[in-house]
Enzyme design. Structure first.
Site, PDB file in Angstrom:
ATOM      1  N   ALA A 158       0.964  -1.300  -0.206  1.00 30.61           N
ATOM      2  CA  ALA A 158      -0.341   0.147  -0.436  1.00 30.61           C
ATOM      3  C   ALA A 158       0.988   1.206  -0.143  1.00 30.61           C
ATOM      4  CB  ALA A 158      -0.654  -0.078   1.568  1.00 30.61           C
ATOM      5  N   CYS A 159       0.197   2.734   0.708  1.00 39.61           N
ATOM      6  CA  CYS A 159       1.342   3.353   0.904  1.00 39.61           C
ATOM      7  C   CYS A 159       2.707   3.304   1.320  1.00 39.61           C
ATOM      8  CB  CYS A 159       0.279   4.632   2.260  1.00 39.61           C
ATOM      9  SG  CYS A 159      -0.893   5.303   1.439  1.00 39.61           S
ATOM     10  N   SER A 160       3.241   1.899   1.748  1.00 41.98           N
ATOM     11  CA  SER A 160       4.613   2.047   1.784  1.00 41.98           C
ATOM     12  C   SER A 160       5.388   1.510   0.898  1.00 41.98           C
ATOM     13  CB  SER A 160       4.361   1.774   3.253  1.00 41.98           C
ATOM     14  OG  SER A 160       4.434   1.934   4.495  1.00 41.98           O
ATOM     15  N   SER A 336       1.946   5.057  -2.112  1.00 42.43           N
ATOM     16  CA  SER A 336       3.243   5.073  -1.764  1.00 42.43           C
ATOM     17  C   SER A 336       4.077   6.253  -2.414  1.00 42.43           C
ATOM     18  CB  SER A 336       3.399   3.847  -2.954  1.00 42.43           C
ATOM     19  OG  SER A 336       3.377   3.704  -3.795  1.00 42.43           O
TER      20      SER A 336
END
Ligand code: CO8
Length: 375
Positions: A158-160, A336
């Site tokens: 996901a965002c990381s 990300s």
């Protein structure tokens, strides 16, 4: 294990040329609400259907810091009868849309580093959603760039995703498995956002970023030495998207709204701020870095208030725009890619020896920190 030093040689950024302001977004959303409420007037009066409520420009800006977002198909997103981007399916022989924007970001990073794609050993496509199960989008980008001797694969945190990709690239370089690795994050968030959901319709935008991670002795003179990377995950259902190949096996729930992005935004805010601030502090201590002396923080771009609190805890004082720049106002949350856009757009002015931090956080929960020093 060898002791190769890994650096960021260059970054690339592809920004779609279409942008939606909060005013345009709210106008279209409110038209949809008015139409829904009038079409369902009788059921709403009978208490069988809940009336929808208008969105507001003031709320969006105050709660998130977002003023606009770039997208790949503005017209259809803003059309109250459509409210989703429409991308005609391409034949298999044609470059897919995710690969297309990824290639653009990679080409920019390669040009900035003066690196021939043929000399890159690996490519990781690291982002929140892949447009298909296989073949990997990374392998398609590898092919489009002409990286004949390389290998590639997709990864999703996901965002990381981008910081997890950077640590993976660093590990390849340290182990001697690769000297030059591209980490590419094509984020077509507009296609997994529910544009009819008042709580989240304003949050995301489309973009692609690329980071070229290399062994120091082949890197260009101007680069960023990676002093250390740290990753963390902790299971949470507070940010979730249940879309997947098993959906067709439970047809009764296949089309539910949870097959798009959903979150408990307030819980995320409360739980992630301390988790990330503590992680950064511990990581800085382990590397013997005085976090209060960091020259700049390139934080994940989800919410201006979250970044204000995290930066304050890390630096020990309220951070200004120079210490913790935001790109949320024009890009919104690009999953990300957010911290990489901030790094790409706000790092040229730093001086040799300056130390900064790239940090991502999001669904999982997941968080990644990358300390860098300018050459
Ligand atoms: N307009 C007007 N009012 C609204 C709106 C709106 N659009 N939306 C909600 N409200 C109202 C609510 O109804 C509520 O009213 P009341 O008080 O009467 O009940 C009031 O505003 C307050 O609502 P909230 O408590 O929900 O508002 P917050 O102040 O918490 O702000 C945010 C909402 C902006 C979502 C905020 O909570 C936030 O940013 N939280 C952090 C979220 C975060 O960091 N998430 C990470 C997600 S990124 C990630 O990992 C994603 C991975 C995958 C990418 C997916 C791409 C699609």
């Amino acid at each position: 294990m060898s002791h190769n030093v890994a650096v960021i040689s260059a970054t690339g950024l592809f920004t779609p040329d279409q942008s939606i302001s909060n005013e345009e977004l709210v106008e279209s959303f409110n038209q949809y609400v008015d139409k829904f409420n009038s079409e369902n007037e009788t059921a709403i009066k009978a208490g069988d259907v809940e009336a929808l409520t208008h969105s507001s420009v003031e709320f969006i800006e105050k709660a998130s810091g977002i003023k606009a977002r770039n997208v790949l198909d503005k017209d259809n997103i803003l059309n109250p009868d459509v409210m989703v981007p429409l991308f005609p399916e391409r034949p298999n022989e044609q470059l897919s849309i995710m690969a297309e924007i990824g290639v653009k970001a990679c080409e920019q990073a390669l040009a900035a580093a003066g690196r021939d794609a043929k000399d890159v050993d690996a490519i990781l496509c690291a982002c929140s959603n892949m447009q298909r199960a296989y073949p990997a989008v990374a392998v398609e980008i590898q092919d489009a760039l002409g990286m004949e001797e390389a290998f590639g694969f997709d990864m999703n945190v996901a965002c990381s995703s981008a910081t997890f990709g950077i640590q993976t690239a660093v590990d390849y370089i340290k182990s001697g498995n690769a000297k030059s690795v591209l980490v590419v994050s094509p984020e077509i968030t507009s296609a997994h956002l529910n544009w009819r959901d008042r709580d989240s319709h304003f949050i995301f935008g489309d973009v692609a970023t690329a980071v070229l991670v290399e062994q120091k002795d082949i890197a260009p003179d101007t680069h960023w030495e990676i002093l250390g990377t740290k990753l963390k995950t902790k299971f949470s259902n507070n940010i979730r998207n249940n879309f997947g190949f098993l959906n067709r096996t439970s047809p009764e729930t296949r089309d539910n709204a949870d097959k798009l992005f959903v979150q408990e935004g307030r819980k995320v805010f409360k739980e992630v701020v301390p988790m990330v601030a503590t992680m950064i502090g511990d990581h800085a201590n382990a590397l013997d870095i005085d976090a209060t002396g960091l020259r700049r923080l390139w934080l994940h771009q989800a919410n201006a208030g979250m970044n204000r609190l995290i930066a304050q805890r890390v630096l020990g004082h309220e951070a200004n725009e120079d210490e913790s720049p935001t790109v949320l106002d024009s890009y919104a949350n690009t999953s990300s890619a957010g911290s990489i856009i901030a790094f790409h757009s706000h790092s040229q002015d730093l001086k040799s020896g300056d130390i900064g931090l790239i940090c991502s956080f999001g669904a999982g929960y997941s968080a990644g920190s990358v300390f860098v020093k300018k050459s």
